[in-house]
Design an enzyme around this catalytic site. Structure first.
Site, PDB file in Angstrom:
ATOM      1  N   SER A   1      -0.582   2.154   1.069  1.00 51.00           N
ATOM      2  CA  SER A   1      -1.870   1.502   0.894  1.00 51.00           C
ATOM      3  C   SER A   1      -2.518   1.987  -0.399  1.00 51.00           C
ATOM      4  O   SER A   1      -1.911   1.887  -1.466  1.00 51.00           O
ATOM      5  CB  SER A   1      -2.748   1.760   2.122  1.00 51.00           C
ATOM      6  OG  SER A   1      -3.861   0.899   2.114  1.00 51.00           O
TER       7      SER A   1
ATOM      8  N   ASP B   1       0.724  -3.780   5.435  1.00 51.70           N
ATOM      9  CA  ASP B   1       0.368  -2.408   5.095  1.00 51.70           C
ATOM     10  C   ASP B   1       1.261  -1.443   5.869  1.00 51.70           C
ATOM     11  O   ASP B   1       1.346  -1.508   7.095  1.00 51.70           O
ATOM     12  CB  ASP B   1      -1.100  -2.178   5.453  1.00 51.70           C
ATOM     13  CG  ASP B   1      -1.635  -0.894   4.839  1.00 51.70           C
ATOM     14  OD1 ASP B   1      -0.846   0.047   4.715  1.00 51.70           O
ATOM     15  OD2 ASP B   1      -2.825  -0.856   4.488  1.00 51.70           O
TER      16      ASP B   1
END
Length: 1468
Positions: free
Chosen positions: A983, A1103
């Site tokens: 991320s 993610d």
């Protein structure tokens, strides 16, 4: 990123960054109107496109009608043309022009702004509306399967060798060192024995005097216990042998033994080859060098195979040696014994023997009558209790704390010059004879039956005749060495005497300089070994007692025969007197009497316990060439293997036929132990990656030892427990799709590294020196080149006859150093081929700014070492500020490369200097401390398995704390070798790997955060929320603008990012490809961004924090790692089409992935949000109306119950939370969490504030770690001591000793080429592009290089002159201070020393024809030839000196003319 946090922020109206709560309500009410509006827009666009196409078609039809009318008019006017036709050539010309005209029109329309401009504008508008835009696909990395030879064994037989001879060569290691004539003579004595099932090959009480090799069938070898039961040791199959090499020594020394407990019986019909050991006697009489070499090999096998297996892996130490041997007499004399004996008693175990009154002893010796007695003479202590706890050296008044000696010269103090009969007590730091007069005297007598008789005569003055003691020591050592009385004059000059106080260390374990043969005359010595038990290492680090050496016993023969370092530490247990002979003296005695090696070996064998003899029958010493299999899959597991040297690879074959690497094993690893214990079939095939040596431990022997010594079970449980714990820590994440080859449990610690240049332009020697410099900070390392090996072992060392010497010497160097660097030649020479055979890994070194094409030499390297792992190293000059680029082209051209490294080089590496200048330059560089943050140190840590990894977790805007932590890490002096992120951590980690400058990284991160706070850009990116709220176009643009079209392969530091693949429902690790795309995928939080579609396979990526919150073009994978589900759409991988989302859903802190990739020490920084675990217990059921009442009623107590989005978020992060707990509890990771919980996920406007919080916290955290002593494993794991200056041209401190070469003075023919001694590169000095390397007709040579630089650089002239002056001063000092050469110095050493002296003076001797150096062939056969060679060398040196003086004068005159010529030109 956290969906729950964003929803809560939306409900409370506290976003203040992208949109407000009122706007969200408006969107929810007007959703239907938005749908209608978009549908109307799409319908209008389609109608417009249809109308446009219809208009174009109608215009084309009208044009066609007009052409038809005009043609018909022309036809009617010209008459009937039906009979006419076009020629074929005209048709071809017509259609060709027509097609070219159309192509020209199309190509012109691509760049014109006139015709077709409106059409292009409409198509652009349609693509933008319908998202039909097609990205330009970047260059992809070709995924090529390794060649079949990489995973398959070599199945080739030798048809030219008879089976019986082949089995002899393969079964017994010593036969491999025989020359062909000697081996054929042994084959004449062989016999073939045919056995039926149940027949005995040999049984108890049969003479143990033969070597048995099974040609066909199977033989069972078992032992008989005292209770009559039997236990199988091993099953001998085709090609294996049944013999004990220890019995081999007994037979040759004249003490044949019998089988006492071992029996061999045929299981089935078998044919056995029998070779009597007496056959070796005939061979050894004619070839004493063969005898010495065989004894040395047997002793090496005893130390490296038997002791290694039984001690290191089975936990046996004292059980290997007999501790209760019968005392021997020191000397036997005739004469009456004084009957004034007050008492007769045994000597106390810890007390020293008393001193004899020599008055009565001399009288008894003079009388010449009496029974044989044994006399022990020593000195009593003045206060035994005061000296019992401290150690002393013999010659140093300030001994070392550990009591060890300082070296060979200071090991023992000379008694009195070279006189062997000097008084023992007339040495420094020892009390004189007068000190004994006031002490208590006694006599200790040893009778022939071993009992002691002690007579104490207090107050009597002693007068010791040391000549008698010296004579007794000489006689005792003569008998131990098997010499006759006539040979006493040979040994007498070398025998030395010493008196020892308690706890004096004679030699330490691992010391190769102080090896001697010690004979105990009085007192007791204790033999120790270091504690190898890993389970007790923290509790007991003291040495373990192995056995005692009593009077009349000898010790030190094993290290003397093997030529290796001592395997034991020897200390005096009490006051003792010893006689010893140094190593050099023993070798000189061996030259005159070679058979003393048998007596030394027999002395070692007598000390061994019966367990070692039984193990000698069962343990096998196996030598495997590259590609040979140790065992194959699905075979029965009846043994385990210990890797002594080399490298093994384990490969599993799946049912479909696909093969996969399971692991690799290096020196010291145990292979196949689990399958043997569990009695299951082999699950994999294990083969040799390079030439390897293994010890085979059969299952029967293992069970026999286990029953007799239960400590073996404890050792085995400890070993298997450590292996099981290691596999548990590395199991998670290693088998995920997309994981690279490095994710396999393959060790990254190498013992040997080969360095190969791609072209001649590569500065391989400076590169090797720089890597050597960095490796020296980690531990002992050795750099070897062809010239170094030739200077050490002779110029003909690479011939086939010297195979044993070379392999043994190289194996010894590898055992002594943690890593050995093999610098290859620039051509496919014998040394280069040897480097390929010895290497665990091959580093292919190239210049990053040059062509990536593969040369012929590089392809030959791949052909020679197909199974060896190869890694690419690209060099970049620091001065040009060049960044890595086009790495994919290098890797695609070399599919055999498994990993690559980018190395930034300082200016001195690319210097154009001669080889001598380079050596002298780095002799000064090696004195400095290496830069631990350089790329060379990073490469050194990777090769030795000490890499430091940095893992950055996800957390949205809180990721700004990563920048502050990076700055704190840099100030703490912690190097970063590998980076992984998820991320926002993927974004920050990619920035650091790209620039490695904290200022630049901070500026780029701040600019990106400012872009994320612009509301109008986010409003333009809104879309209909079916997959996500935003289209992700503007988000992609921000990441792409930050990184550009950079690939992960072009980053300075190895980098990976982790995403969640929603197509395959797993996490994916990205180590190559588009950087921005995979960073974007790792940030695709569900619900806000659509998943990124992986271009590789079309999988949808989210993610990565959903599964692991701590872990091409670069920006794509960064974008994929930031694909927040629901906010940004999943990113589609451009390789396979998989959809990628934020990696935080699977692993928000992928420290386990970093560990699997090879990092030994990891720093993990977590900035993710923490869930509230203090929830309300509402019972068995829950009413939503009750929750609504509790929420709106201010007079009731609040309740904490998760809502539907919160439950979905917690479900998404289940895997991530579990993975995070494993990381926190691991021992390889330092988990750090800054205090950033008060900042929201989308608070990008607080970048500087969050960064400062991370910096302050990180600085304090690392300061506290330093105070607690825990920071050392990150920034002080290497040796902080200043490096010592070593001579890299020779290895005099510790080398392999070939007894046959030294003792027997074998005729060694070698070429003395003076040109070879001036540089380490035999082809040329410096680069091949220099004029001096190509001009072979130049007769003039540089002498002392007075004012001239070999690099032809005008800027270096002054420095060269200063360097020459310093060298001349050093040479003058060294020649004045150097002692005269000993008469026993080897002739080869003299020649090398003289030629090296000429080399340092810069003299290169060439003949008058200019054809190079004159080669003279010499043969060492005797003292006369030595004198002749000495005279020739002296004459040659005088001639060279005279010629050098002439050339110096001539050069000076030419230099003056050259310097004056420019001035004359300027004047003219």
């Amino acid at each position: 990123m956290d969906v729950l946090e964003m929803l809560r922020a939306s409900a409370s109206g506290s976003y203040n960054t992208i949109f407000s709560d009122a706007w969200c309500q408006y969107v929810s009410k007007q959703i239907t109107a938005t749908v209608y509006m978009y549908c109307a827009l799409v319908m209008m666009s389609l109608l417009f496109i249809a109308w446009f196409l219809y208009f174009k078609r109608m215009a084309r039809l009208r044009l066609r009608d007009e052409l038809a009318r005009s043609i018909s008019t022309a036809t009617n006017s010209s008459g009937d043309l039906r009979g006419l036709r076009f020629r074929k050539r005209d048709k071809m010309l017509f259609y060709g022009r027509r097609m070219l005209r159309k192509v020209k029109n199309v190509s012109g329309q691509m760049y014109s702004s006139g015709k077709g401009y409106k059409r292009r504008a409409v198509m652009r508008f349609a693509r933008r509306i319908l998202q039909l835009r097609r990205d330009n696909m970047p260059l992809e990395m070709r995924t090529v399967e390794p060649p079949a030879e990489y995973l398959e064994e070599t199945i080739e037989g030798s048809d030219r060798v008879p089976p019986d001879a082949l089995y002899m060569l393969q079964s017994i290691r010593i036969f491999g060192h025989f020359e062909k004539p000697v081996f054929l003579r042994l084959c004449k004595h062989t016999q073939l024995l045919e056995l039926m099932a149940g027949d005995y090959l040999f049984k108890i009480t049969d003479p143990d005097d033969s070597v048995y090799i099974v040609q066909s069938g199977m033989i069972n070898v078992y032992i008989s216990n005292a209770d009559g039961s039997t236990l199988s040791l091993k099953t001998v199959r085709k090609g294996e042998s049944v013999t004990s090499l220890l019995s081999f020594i007994d037979v040759l020394s004249g003490n044949p033994s019998y089988y006492k407990t071992v029996t061999a019986k045929a299981i089935e019909k078998s044919v056995v080859i029998r070779l009597p050991m007496q056959a070796f006697e005939e061979v050894f009489q004619d070839n004493p060098d063969v005898m010495i070499r065989v004894i040395q090999v047997i002793m090496i096998r005893l130390q490296r195979v038997l002791f290694t297996a039984l001690r290191n892996y089975l936990g046996l130490n004292a059980e290997l040696v007999q501790n209760h041997m019968r005392y021997k007499s020191v000397s036997t004399m005739s004469g009456p014994i004084n009957s004034q004996t007050s008492q007769s008693s045994r000597q106390a175990p810890n007390g020293p023997p008393m001193v004899i009154n020599q008055l009565n002893l001399m009288q008894s010796a003079a009388s010449g009558t009496g029974s044989g007695v044994s006399v022990t003479v020593t000195r009593p202590p003045s206060s035994p209790s005061r000296h019992s706890r401290e150690e002393h050296t013999l010659s140093d008044p300030n001994p070392n704390p550990d009591g060890s000696f300082h070296g060979t010269t200071n090991l023992f103090t000379e008694v009195h010059g070279d006189a062997p009969n000097a008084d023992l007590f007339q040495q420094q730091q020892q009390p004189s004879v007068g000190n004994l007069s006031t002490r208590r005297s006694s006599i200790t007598l040893m009778t022939p039956d071993g009992s002691h008789s002690c007579v104490q005569t207090p107050g009597v003055t002693t007068s010791i005749d040391m000549r008698l003691v010296q004579s007794s020591a000489v006689d005792s050592l003569r008998k131990e060495l098997g010499l006759s009385e006539e040979d006493s004059h040979i040994i007498e000059p070398f025998v030395e005497l010493r008196e020892l106080e308690p706890n004096v260390t004679l030699i330490t374990e691992g010391n190769a300089d102080d090896v001697c043969v010690w004979f105990v005359m009085t007192g007791t010595l204790a033999v120790y070994q270091s504690n190898q038990d890993a389970t007790r290492a923290k509790q007991d680090k003291s040495d373990m007692l192995i056995h005692f050496v009593h009077p009349g016993e000898i010790v030190g023969g094993l290290a003397m025969l093997t030529g290796e370092a001592s395997a034991y530490t020897i200390r005096s247990r009490s006051y003792a007197r010893i006689a010893f002979i140094r190593r050099a003296a023993i070798y000189q005695i061996m030259r005159q009497r070679p058979r003393i090696v048998l007596d030394l070996g027999n002395g070692v064998v007598r000390r061994l316990s019966p367990l070692v003899r039984q193990c000698d029958y069962a343990l096998d010493w196996i030598f495997l060439e590259s590609g040979r299999a140790v065992y194959r899959q699905d075979e029965s597991s009846d043994s385990t293997y210990i890797v002594l040297s080399g490298r093994m690879r384990s490969v599993i074959t799946h049912p479909g036929g696909k093969k996969e690497i399971v692991g690799e094993y290096g020196k010291g690893d145990l292979v196949g132990i689990v399958e043997m214990i569990t009695e299951t079939s082999r699950t994999t095939t294990v083969m040799a990656v390079r030439d390897s040596e293994l010890a085979k431990l059969p299952e029967g022997l293992f069970n026999a030892i286990k029953l007799r010594y239960p400590i073996v079970v404890t050792k085995l449980i400890s070993f298997l427990s450590h292996r099981f714990l290691g596999s548990m820590q590395t199991r998670s994440g290693s088998g995920a799709p997309g994981a690279p080859v490095e994710a396999n449990p393959v060790t990254h610690k190498y013992s040997t590294v080969a360095l190969v240049p791609i072209t001649d332009e590569v500065p391989l020697t400076p590169f090797t020196y720089e890597l050597y410099h960095s490796l020296c900070a980690i531990g002992p390392v050795l750099r070897l080149t062809s010239d170094v090996v030739r200077k050490q072992l002779g110029s003909n060392i690479f011939e086939a006859a010297n195979e044993y010497r070379l392999t043994s010497w190289l194996a010894q160097q590898e055992d002594r150093n943690i890593i050995t660097l093999y610098q290859c030649d620039s051509s496919l020479s014998a040394w280069t081929q040897r480097c390929m055979r010895q290497a665990d890994v091959i580093l292919i070194v190239g210049l990053g700014d040059r062509s990536h094409l593969v040369g012929k030499f590089e392809r030959e390297i791949d052909r020679l070492a197909m199974r060896t792992q190869k890694e690419l190293v690209l060099l970049y000059p620091e001065a040009t500020n060049a960044k890595p680029a086009n790495t994919l082209s290098w890797l695609n051209a070399r599919p055999w490369v498994t990993k690559h490294h980018h190395v930034l080089c300082v200016k001195r590496i690319f210097t154009r200097k001669s080889q001598y200048r380079i050596n002298d330059l780095y002799s000064r560089v090696l004195l400095s401390e290496p830069n631990m943050h350089s790329d060379f140190s990073r490469l050194a840590r990777w090769l030795t398995g000490n890499s430091i990894g940095l893992v950055l977790g996800g957390g949205g805007a809180r990721g700004a704390a990563h920048i502050g932590m990076l700055k704190a890490i840099q100030e703490a002096g912690i190097p970063v070798d590998m980076v992984g992120g998820v991320s926002i951590g993927a974004l920050m980690g990619a920035l650091w790997c790209s620039d490695r400058n904290i200022t630049t990284v901070t500026q780029k991160a701040r600019e990106w955060s400012k872009k994320m706070t612009k509301w109008f850009l986010q409003l333009l990116d809104l879309t209909y929320p079916i997959t996500s709220m935003f289209s992700g176009r503007e988000f992609n643009k921000t990441i792409h603008d930050t990184f550009g079209d950079v690939s992960i392969e072009d980053l300075w530091i190895p980098y990976f990012t982790l995403t969640t693949d929603i197509t395959a429902s797993c996490h994916r690790i990205h180590t190559n490809g588009s950087l921005w795309r995979y960073v974007r995928s790792s940030m695709s939080l569900s619900g806000y961004m659509p998943p990124l579609c992986d271009p590789k396979d079309g999988h949808l990526l989210l993610d990565g924090g959903y599964v692991n919150n701590l872990p091409g073009h670069l920006w794509r994978y960064c974008r994929a790692s930031m694909s927040i589900a629901g906010v940004f759409p999943p990113f589609c991988d451009y390789r396979d089409g998989h959809l990628l989302l934020d990696g935080c859903y699977t692993n928000n802190v992928p420290a386990d992935v970093m560990h699997n990739l090879g990092a030994a020490h990891i720093i993990a920084i977590d900035v993710g949000s923490q869930d509230d675990t203090d929830l309300t217990n509402y019972g068995d059921d829950l009413s939503g109306w009750w929750l609504l009442y509790k929420k709106w009623n201010p007079f009731t107590s609040p309740v904490k119950v998760p809502d539907l989005p919160d439950i979905q978020s917690r479900l998404a992060y289940v895997s991530c939370v579990r993975q995070l707990e494993e990381v926190k509890n691991s021992d390889y990771c330092e988990y750090i969490r800054p205090p950033i919980d008060k900042y929201k996920t989308l608070a990008f406007g607080s970048f500087d504030e969050i960064r400062d919080v991370g910096y302050v916290f990180g600085k304090n955290y690392f300061e506290n770690m330093a105070k607690a002593g825990r920071l050392g494993r990150f920034n002080q794991w290497f040796n902080k001591e200043p490096p010592k200056r070593v001579n890299h041209a020779s290895l005099n401190e510790y080398t392999f000793i070939d007894l046959a070469q030294i003792v027997c003075r074998l005729p060694e023919t070698y070429a003395v080429n003076t040109a070879e001694l001036f540089s380490e590169d035999e082809d040329c000095d410096g680069y091949i592009s220099e004029p001096t390397t190509l001009n072979t007709d130049r007769r003039r040579i540089q002498v002392s290089r007075a004012g001239n630089s070999l690099s032809f650089s005008e800027t270096e002239m002054d420095s060269d002159v200063e360097l020459d002056l310093k060298l001349e001063r050093k040479m003058d000092k060294s020649t004045q201070s150097s002692p005269p050469t000993s008469s026993r110095t080897d002739m080869r050493g003299k020649e090398e020393a003289k030629h090296m002296a000429n080399w340092h003076w810069g003299v290169k001797h060439k003949d008058e024809t200019g054809s190079g150096a004159t080669v003279a062939t010499h043969t060492q056969t005797g003292q006369e030839q030595e004198l002749q060679q000495q005279q020739k060398l002296q004459q040659l040196q005088q001639d060279q000196g005279a010629r050098a003086e002439q050339l110096v004068d001539k050069d000076k005159e030419e230099d003056k003319e050259n310097r004056s010529s420019p001035n004359n030109e300027t004047k003219n």
